[in-house]
Enzyme design. Structure first.
Site, PDB file in Angstrom:
ATOM      1  N   ASP A 118      -1.192  -3.433   0.949  1.00  0.00           N
ATOM      2  CA  ASP A 118      -0.382  -4.152  -0.031  1.00  0.00           C
ATOM      3  C   ASP A 118       0.717  -4.960   0.662  1.00  0.00           C
ATOM      4  OD1 ASP A 118       1.197  -4.929  -2.130  1.00  0.00           O
ATOM      5  OD2 ASP A 118       1.246  -2.946  -3.097  1.00  0.00           O
TER       6      ASP A 118
ATOM      7  N   SER B 296       2.000 -24.230  -5.730  1.00  0.00           N
ATOM      8  CA  SER B 296       1.142 -24.754  -6.794  1.00  0.00           C
ATOM      9  C   SER B 296       1.764 -26.005  -7.408  1.00  0.00           C
ATOM     10  CB  SER B 296       1.002 -23.671  -7.867  1.00  0.00           C
ATOM     11  OG  SER B 296       0.508 -24.236  -9.049  1.00  0.00           O
TER      12      SER B 296
ATOM     13  N   TYR C  96       4.711 -16.994 -13.703  1.00  0.00           N
ATOM     14  CA  TYR C  96       3.901 -17.296 -12.512  1.00  0.00           C
ATOM     15  C   TYR C  96       4.472 -18.507 -11.768  1.00  0.00           C
ATOM     16  CZ  TYR C  96       0.265 -19.379  -9.698  1.00  0.00           C
ATOM     17  OH  TYR C  96      -0.409 -19.958  -8.642  1.00  0.00           O
TER      18      TYR C  96
ATOM     19  N   LYS D  60       6.470 -19.079  -7.860  1.00  0.00           N
ATOM     20  CA  LYS D  60       6.156 -20.071  -6.815  1.00  0.00           C
ATOM     21  C   LYS D  60       7.410 -20.861  -6.467  1.00  0.00           C
ATOM     22  CE  LYS D  60       1.914 -18.987  -6.298  1.00  0.00           C
ATOM     23  NZ  LYS D  60       1.544 -18.257  -5.088  1.00  0.00           N
TER      24      LYS D  60
HETATM   25  N1  LIG Z   1      -6.739 -20.803  -7.689  1.00  0.00           N
HETATM   26  C1  LIG Z   1      -5.831 -21.673  -8.126  1.00  0.00           C
HETATM   27  O1  LIG Z   1      -6.093 -22.444  -9.043  1.00  0.00           O
HETATM   28  C2  LIG Z   1      -4.476 -21.751  -7.462  1.00  0.00           C
HETATM   29  C3  LIG Z   1      -3.680 -22.886  -7.695  1.00  0.00           C
HETATM   30  C4  LIG Z   1      -2.424 -22.952  -7.102  1.00  0.00           C
HETATM   31  C5  LIG Z   1      -1.971 -21.901  -6.307  1.00  0.00           C
HETATM   32  N2  LIG Z   1      -2.757 -20.809  -6.103  1.00  0.00           N
HETATM   33  C6  LIG Z   1      -2.245 -19.707  -5.282  1.00  0.00           C
HETATM   34  O2  LIG Z   1      -3.088 -19.526  -4.174  1.00  0.00           O
HETATM   35  C7  LIG Z   1      -3.126 -18.150  -3.798  1.00  0.00           C
HETATM   36  C8  LIG Z   1      -4.574 -17.697  -3.744  1.00  0.00           C
HETATM   37  O3  LIG Z   1      -5.176 -17.925  -5.007  1.00  0.00           O
HETATM   38  P1  LIG Z   1      -6.688 -17.544  -5.300  1.00  0.00           P
HETATM   39  O4  LIG Z   1      -7.178 -18.472  -6.333  1.00  0.00           O
HETATM   40  O5  LIG Z   1      -7.434 -17.406  -4.033  1.00  0.00           O
HETATM   41  O6  LIG Z   1      -6.472 -16.127  -5.983  1.00  0.00           O
HETATM   42  P2  LIG Z   1      -7.264 -14.750  -5.773  1.00  0.00           P
HETATM   43  O7  LIG Z   1      -6.772 -13.811  -6.820  1.00  0.00           O
HETATM   44  O8  LIG Z   1      -8.715 -14.995  -5.672  1.00  0.00           O
HETATM   45  O9  LIG Z   1      -6.732 -14.299  -4.342  1.00  0.00           O
HETATM   46  C9  LIG Z   1      -5.524 -13.618  -4.161  1.00  0.00           C
HETATM   47  C10 LIG Z   1      -5.829 -12.408  -3.305  1.00  0.00           C
HETATM   48  O10 LIG Z   1      -4.607 -11.698  -3.062  1.00  0.00           O
HETATM   49  C11 LIG Z   1      -4.850 -10.305  -3.222  1.00  0.00           C
HETATM   50  N3  LIG Z   1      -3.551  -9.705  -3.557  1.00  0.00           N
HETATM   51  C12 LIG Z   1      -2.798  -9.860  -4.673  1.00  0.00           C
HETATM   52  N4  LIG Z   1      -1.649  -9.183  -4.543  1.00  0.00           N
HETATM   53  C13 LIG Z   1      -1.675  -8.609  -3.311  1.00  0.00           C
HETATM   54  C14 LIG Z   1      -0.770  -7.784  -2.585  1.00  0.00           C
HETATM   55  N5  LIG Z   1       0.394  -7.405  -3.101  1.00  0.00           N
HETATM   56  N6  LIG Z   1      -1.124  -7.379  -1.352  1.00  0.00           N
HETATM   57  C15 LIG Z   1      -2.306  -7.745  -0.792  1.00  0.00           C
HETATM   58  N7  LIG Z   1      -3.196  -8.509  -1.432  1.00  0.00           N
HETATM   59  C16 LIG Z   1      -2.868  -8.935  -2.679  1.00  0.00           C
HETATM   60  C17 LIG Z   1      -5.913 -10.185  -4.288  1.00  0.00           C
HETATM   61  O11 LIG Z   1      -6.650  -8.991  -4.177  1.00  0.00           O
HETATM   62  C18 LIG Z   1      -6.781 -11.412  -3.977  1.00  0.00           C
HETATM   63  O12 LIG Z   1      -7.808 -11.082  -3.059  1.00  0.00           O
HETATM   64  C19 LIG Z   1      -2.297 -17.405  -4.839  1.00  0.00           C
HETATM   65  O13 LIG Z   1      -1.000 -17.209  -4.312  1.00  0.00           O
HETATM   66  C20 LIG Z   1      -2.259 -18.371  -6.001  1.00  0.00           C
HETATM   67  O14 LIG Z   1      -1.106 -18.203  -6.788  1.00  0.00           O
HETATM   68  C21 LIG Z   1      -4.005 -20.725  -6.659  1.00  0.00           C
END
Ligand SMILES: NC(=O)c1ccc[n+]([C@@H]2O[C@H](COP(=O)([O-])OP(=O)(O)OC[C@H]3O[C@@H](n4cnc5c(N)ncnc54)[C@H](O)[C@@H]3O)[C@@H](O)[C@H]2O)c1
Length: 331
Positions: free
Chosen positions: A58, A124, A148, A152
């Site tokens: 974590d 984001s 959320y 960010k």
């Molecule tokens: N997908 C989108 O549309 C998008 C857009 C803008 C920003 N983001 C940001 O990009 C990042 C990745 O997004 P994603 O789409 O790959 O999401 P995702 O949920 O697929 O990946 C996030 C990963 O982080 C892990 N995780 C969450 N909390 C954790 C913790 N405390 N310790 C360890 N692992 C943890 C989850 O298990 C997951 O594998 C995120 O920060 C998200 O906010 C995503």
């Protein structure tokens, strides 16, 4: 470089891990699997024929984070770990503030303690709030409309202050637009739990028959066809954007939009999917969804100018690769 990738079993993190390994870097993944599966790590290794060090741990837990920093000498951190569902963040604000902000602070603290100077953060486009399009990095940030988005904006401010106080610290704040698609192997992709929040995973599940029909939220926006317009970017382009950000990272704070600069409406995305994959997507128009804006797309000139990076894949690649991945999932 030896890079710590938090959230590396997730959607964007796994594709970035592949891009890092392909570019000759080493990767240590730290992920608590709260929104992903351990098999993703094996799939990253299969795609690249390279090994990854994986910690199921974590990033918001001080002991776990320090254990990882003690065990490795990192050249940089890419921090993807976090919760990302906008609607859920309204219902569970404390979970979102705690997970997304504490993890950023702990990683920052350990970077300073263990002499790791490069930090790339997953931000984001949501931090722009209701600014006018195209969105550019010099704009004053708009008001975020949910916890959320606030996590960010706050994380960006924390990292900016850390860089101000530590002249060797180099931070890249990457503002993603709408990542879609999958690795062309079909071995990794976006595999949301439950009903997808995002449009393309919804479309692929309708195509597969898991969901009956698509809901289009609003056709009365001030856009060419009345449906919402977004800047979709292929996840492999996004992943490669991280490599460019790392390569060009110098001390201080650098902010980049990662998008294509092109807006695509909901109806255009449906049509692109239908044409590329020869599958009809039944849909119905329903009312607007609270919190949605009419159009967002990026000004991408800064990333091109400073990072020599731009998105290469088009809508056809995005919808083809997304469908290829969904078919292989076998649910
Ligand atoms: N997908 C989108 O549309 C998008 C857009 C803008 C920003 N983001 C940001 O990009 C990042 C990745 O997004 P994603 O789409 O790959 O999401 P995702 O949920 O697929 O990946 C996030 C990963 O982080 C892990 N995780 C969450 N909390 C954790 C913790 N405390 N310790 C360890 N692992 C943890 C989850 O298990 C997951 O594998 C995120 O920060 C998200 O906010 C995503």
């Amino acid at each position: 470089m030896n890079i710590l990738v938090t959230g590396g079993a997730g959607y964007i993190g796994s594709h970035t891990a592949v891009a890092l390994l392909d570019a000759g870097h080493s990767v240590v993944i730290m992920d608590n699997l709260s929104n992903s599966k351990a098999e993703v790590v094996a799939n990253i290794e299969e795609i690249t024929s390279k090994q990854v060090v994986f910690y199921e741990a974590d990033a918001a837990d001080p002991v776990s984070v320090e254990r990882v920093f003690k065990a490795h000498k990192f050249d940089g951190v890419i921090h993807f770990a976090g919760y990302k569902a906008v609607g859920e963040s309204v219902e569970k604000p404390l979970d979102y503030y705690y997970n997304n902000i504490v993890s950023t602070m702990l990683l920052g603290k350990n970077c300073l303690k263990y002499g790791v100077n490069k930090f790339v953060f997953s931000s984001s486009a949501t931090v722009y709030g209701d600014n006018d399009v195209p969105l550019d990095e010099d704009m004053e940030l708009g008001k975020t409309t949910n916890p959320y988005g606030e996590t960010k904006a706050i994380s960006e401010r924390i990292l900016t202050d850390v860089a101000k106080a530590n002249p060797n610290f180099a931070v890249s704040l990457l503002r993603y637009f709408n990542p879609v698609g999958a690795h062309p192997s079909g071995l990794i992709g976006e595999d949301p739990k439950g009903i997808p929040n995002n449009l393309l995973p919804y479309i692929t599940q309708v195509a597969k028959g898991t969901l009956k029909q698509l809901k289009v939220f609003g056709d009365d926006y001030d856009t060419a066809d009345g449906t919402g317009v977004r800047d979709y970017i292929h996840v492999m382009d996004l992943a490669e954007g991280h490599i460019a950000a790392l390569d060009y990272l110098t001390a201080g704070v650098h902010i980049y939009n990662l998008g294509t600069g092109r807006g695509t409406s909901v109806l255009e995305l449906i049509q692109a999917f239908e044409e590329a994959n020869q599958i009809k997507i039944p849909y119905e128009i329903v009312g607007r969804r609270p919190g949605d804006v009419a159009a967002t797309y990026a000004d991408v000139t800064k990333a091109k100018r400073e990072l020599d990076w731009e998105a290469k894949r088009d809508l056809h690649d995005m919808v083809k690769d997304a469908w290829h991945f969904e078919k292989r999932l076998g649910k």
